[in-house]
Design a protein around this motif. Structure first.
Motif, mmCIF file in Angstrom:
data_model
loop_
_atom_site.group_PDB
_atom_site.id
_atom_site.type_symbol
_atom_site.label_atom_id
_atom_site.label_comp_id
_atom_site.label_asym_id
_atom_site.label_seq_id
_atom_site.Cartn_x
_atom_site.Cartn_y
_atom_site.Cartn_z
ATOM 1 N N GLU A 158 0.800 -1.230 0.000
ATOM 2 C CA GLU A 158 0.000 0.000 0.000
ATOM 3 C C GLU A 158 0.827 1.271 0.000
ATOM 4 O O GLU A 158 0.280 2.359 -0.151
ATOM 5 C CB GLU A 158 -0.933 0.020 1.232
ATOM 6 N N LEU A 159 2.162 1.181 0.204
ATOM 7 C CA LEU A 159 2.957 2.377 0.375
ATOM 8 C C LEU A 159 3.700 2.779 -0.895
ATOM 9 O O LEU A 159 4.135 1.930 -1.676
ATOM 10 C CB LEU A 159 3.967 2.171 1.507
ATOM 11 N N SER A 160 3.853 4.092 -1.060
ATOM 12 C CA SER A 160 4.636 4.644 -2.169
ATOM 13 C C SER A 160 5.392 5.867 -1.679
ATOM 14 O O SER A 160 5.045 6.468 -0.642
ATOM 15 C CB SER A 160 3.727 5.041 -3.340
ATOM 16 N N LEU A 161 6.447 6.234 -2.424
ATOM 17 C CA LEU A 161 7.201 7.458 -2.160
ATOM 18 C C LEU A 161 6.791 8.519 -3.170
ATOM 19 O O LEU A 161 6.683 8.243 -4.370
ATOM 20 C CB LEU A 161 8.698 7.194 -2.252
ATOM 21 N N VAL A 162 6.545 9.742 -2.680
ATOM 22 C CA VAL A 162 6.204 10.866 -3.554
ATOM 23 C C VAL A 162 7.151 12.014 -3.212
ATOM 24 O O VAL A 162 7.794 12.013 -2.146
ATOM 25 C CB VAL A 162 4.731 11.290 -3.386
ATOM 26 N N PRO A 163 7.308 13.008 -4.083
ATOM 27 C CA PRO A 163 8.258 14.103 -3.829
ATOM 28 C C PRO A 163 8.055 14.742 -2.460
ATOM 29 O O PRO A 163 6.929 14.897 -1.971
ATOM 30 C CB PRO A 163 7.961 15.091 -4.966
ATOM 31 N N GLY A 164 9.163 15.123 -1.834
ATOM 32 C CA GLY A 164 9.134 15.619 -0.467
ATOM 33 C C GLY A 164 8.393 16.923 -0.283
ATOM 34 O O GLY A 164 8.029 17.275 0.843
ATOM 35 N N ASP A 165 8.151 17.680 -1.363
ATOM 36 C CA ASP A 165 7.412 18.932 -1.225
ATOM 37 C C ASP A 165 5.916 18.745 -1.438
ATOM 38 O O ASP A 165 5.160 19.716 -1.513
ATOM 39 C CB ASP A 165 7.948 19.987 -2.195
ATOM 40 N N SER A 166 5.489 17.507 -1.539
ATOM 41 C CA SER A 166 4.064 17.237 -1.719
ATOM 42 C C SER A 166 3.294 17.626 -0.455
ATOM 43 O O SER A 166 3.788 17.469 0.669
ATOM 44 C CB SER A 166 3.828 15.753 -2.005
ATOM 45 N N THR A 167 2.089 18.163 -0.647
ATOM 46 C CA THR A 167 1.221 18.531 0.470
ATOM 47 C C THR A 167 -0.167 17.982 0.218
ATOM 48 O O THR A 167 -0.456 17.406 -0.836
ATOM 49 C CB THR A 167 1.132 20.052 0.634
ATOM 50 N N LYS A 168 -1.041 18.182 1.197
ATOM 51 C CA LYS A 168 -2.419 17.707 1.037
ATOM 52 C C LYS A 168 -3.134 18.405 -0.110
ATOM 53 O O LYS A 168 -4.171 17.926 -0.587
ATOM 54 C CB LYS A 168 -3.199 17.908 2.336
ATOM 55 N N ASP A 169 -2.592 19.536 -0.567
ATOM 56 C CA ASP A 169 -3.202 20.265 -1.684
ATOM 57 C C ASP A 169 -2.670 19.819 -3.040
ATOM 58 O O ASP A 169 -3.165 20.279 -4.079
ATOM 59 C CB ASP A 169 -2.968 21.773 -1.524
ATOM 60 N N THR A 170 -1.666 18.941 -3.046
ATOM 61 C CA THR A 170 -1.141 18.439 -4.310
ATOM 62 C C THR A 170 -2.225 17.612 -5.005
ATOM 63 O O THR A 170 -2.830 16.732 -4.387
ATOM 64 C CB THR A 170 0.097 17.555 -4.080
ATOM 65 N N PRO A 171 -2.525 17.880 -6.274
ATOM 66 C CA PRO A 171 -3.579 17.135 -6.969
ATOM 67 C C PRO A 171 -3.308 15.624 -6.941
ATOM 68 O O PRO A 171 -2.150 15.191 -7.081
ATOM 69 C CB PRO A 171 -3.497 17.671 -8.408
ATOM 70 N N PRO A 172 -4.335 14.828 -6.735
ATOM 71 C CA PRO A 172 -4.153 13.365 -6.656
ATOM 72 C C PRO A 172 -3.459 12.785 -7.875
ATOM 73 O O PRO A 172 -2.635 11.874 -7.762
ATOM 74 C CB PRO A 172 -5.586 12.846 -6.526
ATOM 75 N N GLU A 173 -3.763 13.341 -9.063
ATOM 76 C CA GLU A 173 -3.152 12.807 -10.277
ATOM 77 C C GLU A 173 -1.645 13.089 -10.304
ATOM 78 O O GLU A 173 -0.862 12.293 -10.835
ATOM 79 C CB GLU A 173 -3.827 13.369 -11.529
ATOM 80 N N ALA A 174 -1.236 14.211 -9.707
ATOM 81 C CA ALA A 174 0.193 14.521 -9.641
ATOM 82 C C ALA A 174 0.901 13.575 -8.675
ATOM 83 O O ALA A 174 2.026 13.121 -8.944
ATOM 84 C CB ALA A 174 0.391 15.973 -9.204
#
Length: 629
Positions: A551-567
């Motif tokens: 279930e886990l993935s790594l995403v860019p460290g500057d991602s926030t709750k406002d980052t679009p889901p598709e991004a």
């Protein structure tokens, strides 16, 4: 075709009228049955839809040899289509389905098996409802019952909906049919009372989910309007039918139970809600009708068996005391229940919850009970006290210690409700922050291997709820829990007990809303390398079996709750791994192909990526540091 047989176990009769896409729920659930398709027949009886429904049904049955479509002129109600279906049925048992409901996969097979095992003339199966977690639960708490007819207990058939299995020979022998007409309120209750009266064996199946009622605005129960004369005409006829059909010593308890139910629910409860809403000729006419029914049926053993609140209401309805009834409604709205998880512990497969359950007033300015020289009494509104004897409000010791608090588990996605074992100890009268209340404490025990009526709980998200019942006051509440998540790995499966967004105690058995690794308290600091990552889980006791984590993935460290889901999805790098035991503690072991950099850890929940509070740094040499900001 009476008497004809084709060897079918069950004839499923479905009255249709402009069914729309809801009909596919029925079809798909029947196609998914574990009972062989050749063993049961399906009879659609279209009630003159005139909109293409019949054509759609003919397309459906064309590829299903044991399915048929019958068409009749519009009758305006489900009774006639069902009766036509009975006349054409060839199965050993009859089951009536609504045209937008569904069956659980093993429903037909298990119901027929248990009906044969118990020689049932009528079998009441476990039924759930999409918008009501308490639907039918009171009649399911005793477990499977091979014969309730022998002890005259019609309450175990409640609710008296037609989604039961009826031996066709019984229905034919006694000419049992649905009341015909364009608007026949409670036609299913008339039918069930007749079936119960003539049956020799009536069994109850609770260990297997069978029927799922999908609540919708098309259901005829939405048309029950107390200000319409036919509501009271049909209710009077139904109560008269119960009074007469269930007369005699063998049916005495069932007669009382049915009259009690109608008086409480369909006369008094609905009446005071109507009076609180409206003050017009229609509500006044309804009160006159209600008064006549109370005068006729609420006496003797029926009145004595009513809870305290309803005994008071019965007197007010009998005298048509409108102002007093509205005041009683105001009092009832101020009664609330609270269930608090005081201690929650896991031991192996079993979750134990110490619960404190209390009924009390919500607003301290409107007490529920008060002391007087004779003891404790209900704090009736002043206008009501003027109309009732003082003794009517005084509470006995048995009532003060008689709070019934019964927990259940309710699943989020398949709408199943299972009773939970609760070892309760009455506390009795207590002083709360809002005034006098009554309380019980107890221990709820949930064994994941047996909590579904002797079967394992399905992988789902489960909420623990509590039903309160005290002297006629009823409340339905979640069990409040404010502690931290409590993750476990049990036989290689995840189990996370947590406080939901509404502070309810919930259990996630499939990592759908919770992430076990995140909830288990990963220890911040050095965690090996990207190819060989190992993180100690500080809040996870020694796992029972290894758990694969996808279930886990790594995403860019500057991602926030406002980052679009598709991004988030486009940038995600999988972090597959497993949770296992190392040196007596739980450890998350994983590897990733992510390049050096700073990452946030995200979890796949219900088809989307959600950021957790954890982060990961991968150095240029591959060294990993786990961070929890």
């Amino acid at each position: 075709m009476t008497g004809e047989t084709a060897g079918f176990t069950v004839s499923i009769i479905i009255a249709t009228y402009r069914s729309g896409d809801g009909i596919w729920r029925v079809v798909e659930s029947l196609d998914a049955q574990t009972m062989p398709a050749s063993s049961f027949e399906v009879i659609f009886v279209d009630d003159g839809s005139g909109d293409g429904t019949a054509d759609r049904l003919r397309e459906i049955v064309a590829t299903r040899p044991t399915w048929r479509v019958l068409e009749i002129p519009n009758s305006g109600w489900a009774s006639r289509p069902r009766n036509v279906g009975i006349d054409h049925a060839r199965g050993e048992y009859l089951l009536f389905m609504d045209h937008d409901d569904s069956l659980y996969p093993d429903g037909l097979r298990r119901s027929y098996e248990y009906a044969l095992q118990t020689s049932a003339d009528v079998l009441s199966p476990k039924e759930s409802k999409t918008n009501d977690g308490w639907w039918g639960i009171s009649s399911m708490r005793a477990g499977n019952l091979p014969d309730v007819r022998a002890r005259d207990a019609i309450d175990y058939l409640l609710p008296l909906v037609p989604h039961k299995f009826y031996r066709r020979a019984l229905v034919e022998q006694h000419g049992i049919r649905f009341r015909d007409g364009a608007r026949v309120l409670w036609e299913d209750q008339f039918f069930n009372i007749d079936a119960y009266r003539h049956a020799k064996v009536v069994s109850v199946l609770t260990d297997t989910p069978v029927y799922l009622w999908h609540a919708s605005d098309t259901n005829t129960s939405h048309s029950f309007d107390l200000s319409r004369p036919d509501y009271w005409e049909w209710l009077a006829e139904l109560m008269q039918h119960a009074d007469r059909a269930l007369s005699g010593r063998d049916n005495a308890d069932s007669r009382r139970i049915m009259l009690d139910l109608h008086l409480r629910v369909r006369v008094m409860d609905r009446m005071i809600r109507l009076l609180a809403r409206r003050d017009d000729a229609g509500s006044e006419q309804a009160l006159r009708h209600a008064s006549k029914l109370v005068q006729r049926y609420c006496r003797g053993d029926v009145e004595r068996a009513l809870p305290r609140k309803y005994q008071i209401l019965a007197g007010l309805v009998r005298r048509r005391d409108r102002e007093q009834l509205v005041a009683m409604h105001t009092l009832e709205k101020n009664v609330t229940g609270e269930a608090v998880a005081k201690d929650v512990t896991w031991s192996g497969h079993t979750l134990t919850v110490q619960i404190e359950a209390t009924i009390a007033p919500e607003n301290p300015a409107r007490p529920l009970m008060v002391y007087d020289r004779a003891g404790v009494m209900l704090a009736l509104p002043e206008v009501v006290r003027e109309k009732v004897a003082a003794s009517a409000a005084h509470l006995t010791d048995a009532e003060l210690t008689g709070l019934r608090a019964e927990p259940v588990l309710r699943s989020r996605s398949d709408y199943l409700t299972w009773p939970v074992a609760f070892d309760a100890t009455p506390v009795g009268l207590v002083e709360t922050s809002t005034g006098l209340g009554v309380r019980v404490t107890g221990t709820a025990t949930i064994d994941l291997r047996t909590a579904a009526e002797g079967n394992p709980l399905r992988d789902n998200v489960w909420d623990l709820r509590m039903e309160f019942n005290w002297v006629g006051y009823r409340a339905l509440k979640s069990v409040r829990f404010t502690g931290p998540p409590m993750p476990r790995v049990i036989d290689g499966q995840p189990a996370v007990t947590y406080s939901s967004a509404s502070q309810a105690l919930s259990i996630d058995l499939e990592q759908r809303l919770r992430t076990l690794v995140s909830d288990a308290g990963p220890r911040p600091g050095p965690a090996g390398t990207a190819r060989d990552l190992a993180v100690e889980l500080t809040r996870l006791p020694e796992p029972s079996g290894a758990l694969q984590v996808e279930e886990l993935s790594l995403v860019p460290g500057d991602s926030t709750k406002d980052t679009p889901p598709e991004a988030l999805q486009a940038a995600a790098v999988p972090l597959p791994g497993k949770v296992e035991q190392r040196g007596g503690v739980g450890v998350f072991i994983a590897s990733t192909s992510a390049a050096p950099g700073r990452y946030r850890i995200a979890a796949h929940r219900e088809g989307r990526l959600h950021l957790t509070k954890h982060a990961l740094d991968i150095a240029s040499d591959g060294a990993v540091t786990w961070r929890t900001p």
